[in-house]
Enzyme design. Structure first.
Site, short mmCIF file in Angstrom:
data_model
loop_
_atom_site.label_atom_id
_atom_site.label_comp_id
_atom_site.label_asym_id
_atom_site.label_seq_id
_atom_site.Cartn_x
_atom_site.Cartn_y
_atom_site.Cartn_z
N TYR A 84 -9.18 24.97 13.22
CA TYR A 84 -9.71 25.80 12.40
C TYR A 84 -8.70 26.62 11.72
O TYR A 84 -7.76 26.86 12.30
CB TYR A 84 -10.78 26.96 12.92
CG TYR A 84 -11.03 28.13 12.07
CD1 TYR A 84 -12.45 28.11 11.44
CD2 TYR A 84 -9.89 29.15 12.04
CE1 TYR A 84 -12.35 29.33 10.73
CE2 TYR A 84 -10.46 30.08 11.12
CZ TYR A 84 -11.70 30.35 10.47
OH TYR A 84 -11.82 31.38 9.80
N GLU A 106 -11.04 28.99 3.43
CA GLU A 106 -11.24 28.42 4.88
C GLU A 106 -11.47 26.80 5.14
O GLU A 106 -12.11 26.07 4.48
CB GLU A 106 -12.49 29.14 5.49
CG GLU A 106 -12.79 28.62 7.06
CD GLU A 106 -14.15 29.54 7.35
OE1 GLU A 106 -14.15 30.64 7.83
OE2 GLU A 106 -15.23 28.62 7.36
#
Lengths: 382, 292
Positions: free
Chosen positions: A101, A189
Site C-alpha cells: 500500500y 493512493e
C-alpha cells in the site's frame, strides 16, 4: 473532485507509474472488444466513486472475450451502495506475489503532505494503522523542499521492503509525489501496489482526489468530471453554479454562508425535522441567484416545505426578498415557505414581503422560531 | 489592546481598484480604520476616494508606513499577493479571497509561519475590533463593543451569534474570522492564545464546524493553557461524510472531522457547547455573569 480508477490510472501512466494495459467500456460489446485487443485473461472492474465494489460483485475475472462480455453485462447498471455502474474498466489480469500500500494525503492538521507505505497492502489502511502500526511507515514532506531520495529510503527501510524492490518503489513514490503536487491532488493512493512473481511493482488500483479550487489550471482533469454520476438536483445545481448537497430529508433549506446553512440544518433537525438539502446562495446574492437557487431546491420532489434563513452581511435582505417574490411569480411553488431575514436591510426586506403578502409564505423573526415553524408546516403537508 | 486589528493598524489594500475591493475598503475606512494605501499593479499614481494607489506593496510600505495588508485579489493571483506583502515586511495579512488552491496555501503557510507573520484567512471575513478598526467584510452594525472575544471559521454564522449576543446586551472585544479553507494562517489555537493574553477579553466564544482537527487541538489548548473561560458552538451535525459543505475545508473524511467528535473533545475540557447559536449565546451570557 474524486476521480474514477481508470482516470487516476491515466494520470499514473502520464507520470510514469506502471499500470496494467486496459480500456474503458460502456457496453458489453465494448468490453468484449477490449478483451479481444488485450488477448489475455482480463479483469472487469465497475467504475464507481465508492468503496466496497469487490464485495458487491463489481470486480470479475474473465478468461476470454465471451466471459468478458457476460461479466460486463452483469456489472453494467449494477447498483453499488447507491451508485449506478455506467462504465467498466477492462484490464489485463495480473499475477500477484505480494500486495503493498502506498499513499500521499494532504495532511491539513500537519499542513504537509503525508506519505505512507506498508507491505500489508490490499486491506483497509485504517486497520493496519490500528492493529499493526509498526508495519506502517509514514513521514511528512516539507512542501518547500519536496520529495528527496532519502524520503524514499526511509519509507522503504521502515516498511521492511525487500532490497531488490527498493529502486522500483522509490521511482514510483517520486512519480506519485510529482503527480500529487503538479495535479493539485488532495489524495493519491495506490492500493494495492502489487509485486508480480517476476518481481515487478505496479499499481493495480487508484484512488485520486483533486482540489476543486485548482481545477482552473487543470482543464484536462476538470473535463473528467462525470455529471451523470450526480443526482439530478445536484447536476442542475452544478450547471447553474449553486452550492448544493442533496440529503435524505424533506425540509428544503436555503441560506447564505456555509456555516449558517450547516447550522440551519442542525437547528431544523433539533426541531424534529429532516433536512432535504444544503444550499448556500453565497455572499452578495442578487435576486436572479435567489430564483435559480429556489429552482434547484424545488426540483427535489421530496421537499415538503422550505426554510429561507438569511443573515445579511454583504447580502442585502431587500434583494433576497425581491428574489423570493420573483421566484414565486416565475416558478410554480406548491410548498409552504418560511422566511427569516436578519442583518443588512432586514426591515426593508420584511416590508417587501409584508406588502406583497404572498400566500403560503410565513415570515419569522428568529432562527429557532423559523425552524420550528417550517417543521410544523412540513409535517402537516405529509 | 484588542487583537489582530486595532488603533495601530495602518492598512494597505491589495486589489483596491476592484469592485469588491473598493467597496469594502471604503466601508472599512468609513468605520474608522486607518486605510493608508491601496495596491493595483499598473495603476500606481491614481487614488480611490483619496486613498493613494501604488504599483507594489513595497512602495506602500515605504511611502505610507503600511503595517497590515488586506488581500482582495482573485484566487489565481492571491497567493502571489500574500507572498508580496510578506516580502514587503507587512506584519499582519488578512486574506479575504475564496478559492485559493490548497497546495498554494501549503507553500505560503510554510513560508510565512516561521517569519512570525500573522496571516488571517484565506476565505475569511476578516477581523473587527468594535470601535477601533474593521478589516474585511464583517458588518460592523451587528456587533456591540464589549469584552467577549469571538473566533469562527464561518462568516454569516458569526454574525448570527454576534447578534444573539447583542440581543442579550453583550458585546465583543474582537471578532476574528479564521476562514473556511483546509489550510489557513491563524488557527483556533493561535487566536485563543491571543485572546488569553488580551486584557480587553474576559470570555471567548469559539464557533467551529466539521472538517479537520483544529477544534480538537483548541480543546487541548483550552484544557492546558487557558484561564479565560470559553463557550463553543459547532455546526454540521447533519453533514454527511465525504461531502464538502460549502467551505472547502468543511468535509468529514472517513470518520474524522465530525461535529460530534469536536463537541466531545471540547466538553471533555469543560467547555460548554451550545446546541444552537441561540443557546451558545445564552451559555456565554451565563458564563459572563458568573463570578470568574
Amino acid at each position: 473532485m474524486d476521480l474514477y480508477e481508470y482516470q487516476g490510472k491515466q494520470l499514473f501512466a502520464r507520470y510514469g507509474i506502471p499500470v496494467s494495459e486496459g480500456s474503458i467500456a460502456a457496453t458489453p460489446a465494448e468490453a468484449r472488444e477490449a478483451a479481444e485487443r488485450i488477448a489475455a485473461p482480463v479483469v472487469i472492474k465497475a467504475q464507481v466513486l465508492v468503496g466496497g465494489r469487490g464485495k458487491a460483485g463489481g470486480v470479475k475475472l474473465a478468461a476470454d472475450p465471451d466471459e468478458a462480455e457476460q461479466h460486463a453485462e452483469a456489472i453494467l447498471g449494477m447498483d453499488i451502495r447507491g451508485h449506478t455502474v455506467h462504465r467498466v474498466w477492462v484490464e489485463r489480469s495480473s499475477d500477484i506475489a505480494r500486495e503493498y500500500y502506498f499513499s500521499i494525503t494532504f495532511d491539513r492538521g500537519a499542513k504537509r503532505p503525508l506519505l505512507m507505505l506498508t507491505t500489508a497492502g490490499g486491506v483497509e489502511i485504517e486497520e493496519v494503522a490500528e492493529k499493526t502500526p509498526d508495519r506502517l511507515a509514514r513521514l511528512h514532506v516539507d512542501p518547500l523542499v519536496g520529495f528527496e531520495p532519502f524520503h524514499a529510503r526511509r519509507l522503504c527501510f521502515d516498511a521492511g521492503l525487500p532490497a531488490e524492490e527498493m529502486r522500483q518503489a522509490a521511482d514510483i513514490m517520486a512519480a506519485a509525489y510529482r503527480a500529487f503536487v503538479e495535479t493539485d491532488a488532495m489524495l493519491v493512493e495506490i492500493n494495492p501496489l502489487i509485486v508480480t512473481p517476476e518481481g515487478k511493482l505496479h499499481a493495480l488500483d487508484s484512488k485520486y482526489t483533486v482540489d476543486d479550487n485548482a481545477l482552473f489550471r487543470h482543464p484536462d482533469i476538470a473535463e473528467m468530471r462525470d455529471l451523470e454520476a450526480l443526482p439530478p438536483e445536484e447536476r442542475m445545481a452544478r450547471e447553474r453554479g449553486v452550492t448544493y448537497v442533496k440529503l435524505d430529508g424533506y425540509v428544503g433549506i436555503i441560506g447564505n454562508g456555509a456555516g449558517l446553512v450547516m447550522s440551519t440544518l442542525d437547528v431544523v433537525a433539533g426541531a424534529g425535522g429532516r433536512p432535504a438539502n444544503f444550499l448556500d446562495v453565497g455572499g452578495g446574492a442578487q435576486a436572479d441567484e435567489i430564483v435559480t437557487a429556489m429552482e434547484v431546491l424545488l426540483s427535489d420532489p421530496d421537499v415538503r416545505a422550505v426554510l429561507f434563513n438569511v443573515f445579511g452581511g454583504i447580502t442585502r435582505c431587500d434583494e433576497v426578498a425581491r428574489g423570493i417574490l420573483t421566484a414565486l411569480e416565475r416558478l410554480d411553488v406548491k410548498v409552504p415557505m418560511v422566511v427569516r431575514l436578519d442583518g443588512t436591510n432586514d426591515v426593508e426586506g420584511r416590508q417587501l414581503l409584508a406588502d406583497a403578502a404572498p400566500p403560503n409564505v410565513h415570515v419569522e423573526e428568529t432562527m429557532l422560531g423559523a425552524a420550528e415553524r417550517v417543521v410544523e408546516l412540513a409535517g402537516s403537508g405529509a | 489592546m484588542p487583537i489582530v486589528v486595532n488603533a495601530d493598524t495602518r492598512l494597505v489594500v491589495q486589489g483596491i481598484t476592484g469592485r469588491e475591493g473598493s467597496f469594502h475598503t471604503l466601508r472599512n475606512r468609513e468605520y474608522g480604520t486607518n486605510v493608508v494605501a491601496g495596491v493595483t499593479p499598473g495603476k500606481g499614481g491614481r487614488d480611490v476616494e483619496g486613498i493613494p494607489v501604488y504599483d507594489t506593496v513595497h512602495e506602500a510600505v515605504r511611502r505610507e508606513g503600511a503595517n497590515t495588508a488586506m488581500v482582495f485579489v482573485p484566487p489565481r493571483f492571491a497567493g502571489d499577493a500574500i507572498l508580496e506583502a510578506a516580502d514587503a515586511g507587512i506584519g499582519t495579512i488578512v486574506c479575504i479571497t475564496e478559492g485559493i488552491p490548497a497546495h498554494d496555501m501549503l507553500r505560503i503557510y510554510t513560508h510565512v509561519r516561521p517569519r512570525g507573520i500573522t496571516l488571517l484567512g484565506p476565505n475569511c471575513p476578516g477581523a473587527l475590533s468594535p470601535g477601533l478598526a474593521n478589516v474585511g467584510i464583517i458588518p460592523a452594525q451587528v456587533f456591540a463593543r464589549g469584552r467577549i472575544g469571538l473566533v469562527s471559521r464561518s462568516g454569516t454564522l458569526t454574525y448570527q451569534i454576534g447578534k444573539e449576543l447583542a440581543d442579550l446586551g453583550l458585546g465583543n472585544s474582537t471578532i476574528v474570522g479564521i476562514g473556511g479553507d483546509p489550510v489557513v494562517g491563524l488557527s483556533f489555537v493561535d487566536v485563543l492564545d491571543l485572546f488569553e493574553a488580551d486584557p480587553a477579553t474576559d470570555l471567548v466564544v469559539m464557533v467551529g464546524e466539521i472538517g479537520g482537527d483544529e477544534e480538537e487541538k483548541a480543546a487541548a489548548f483550552i484544557g492546558e493553557r487557558m484561564r479565560t473561560p470559553v463557550v463553543a458552538y459547532i455546526a454540521g451535525f447533519q453533514a454527511p461524510p465525504g461531502r464538502t459543505m460549502g467551505h472547502a475545508g468543511a468535509i468529514i473524511s472517513g470518520s474524522a472531522g465530525t461535529a460530534q467528535a469536536k463537541k466531545v473533545a471540547l466538553e471533555a475540557q469543560g467547555v460548554r457547547v451550545g446546541a444552537s447559536p441561540t443557546e451558545a449565546a445564552r451559555l456565554a451570557a451565563e458564563a459572563f455573569a458568573a463570578p470568574g
